[in-house]
Write a protein that holds these residues in place. Structure first.
Motif, short mmCIF file in Angstrom:
data_model
loop_
_atom_site.label_atom_id
_atom_site.label_comp_id
_atom_site.label_asym_id
_atom_site.label_seq_id
_atom_site.Cartn_x
_atom_site.Cartn_y
_atom_site.Cartn_z
N ARG A 154 0.82 -1.21 0.00
CA ARG A 154 0.00 0.00 0.00
C ARG A 154 0.85 1.26 0.00
N GLY A 180 0.78 4.66 -2.64
CA GLY A 180 0.42 5.93 -2.01
C GLY A 180 1.61 6.81 -1.67
N PHE A 207 -0.26 10.62 5.25
CA PHE A 207 -0.74 9.47 4.48
C PHE A 207 -0.87 8.24 5.38
N ALA A 255 -3.88 8.52 7.65
CA ALA A 255 -5.16 8.47 6.94
C ALA A 255 -5.42 7.14 6.23
N SER A 256 -4.37 6.54 5.68
CA SER A 256 -4.59 5.38 4.80
C SER A 256 -4.10 4.04 5.33
N LEU A 257 -3.28 4.04 6.36
CA LEU A 257 -2.77 2.77 6.89
C LEU A 257 -3.17 2.54 8.34
N HIS A 258 -4.12 3.32 8.82
CA HIS A 258 -4.54 3.24 10.23
C HIS A 258 -5.05 1.86 10.62
#
Length: 98
Positions: A20, A24, A70, A73-76
């Motif tokens: 991921r 990103g 990032f 927001a995106s790998l939490h």
């Protein structure tokens, strides 16, 4: 040259995080002034390490903020936790002659 190392010690899936991050974070970094290279490695037992190389501290700090946003927001969902961050100027650089 300036290097930023982010070490995460409780990664549920380093392979998934790396996959991921490639799309990103890779895009964010490619668009960042002063960016040189980015590496992710699996340290085993839930340890993931990201290495970012930049021309200088200023460009590294600017990109690092974008990467932090990032990740939050995106790998939490991967429960990465707070990374240990090590950063500094490169003092020695040895490359292969091959």
């Amino acid at each position: 040259m300036y290097i930023v190392i982010r070490k995460y010690t409780k990664v549920r899936s380093v392979a998934d995080a790396a996959r991921r991050a490639k799309s990103g974070i890779g895009q964010l970094l490619r668009e960042s002034r002063g960016f040189r290279s980015y590496y992710v490695l699996d340290g085993g037992e839930g340890v993931g390490v990201a290495v970012m190389i930049f021309e200088d501290r200023e460009t590294a700090n600017a990109a690092n903020e974008k990467v932090r946003e990032f990740v939050q927001a995106s790998l939490h969902d991967l429960d990465l936790g707070d990374p240990e961050i090590i950063a500094g100027e490169v003092l020695v650089n040895i490359e292969s002659d091959a």
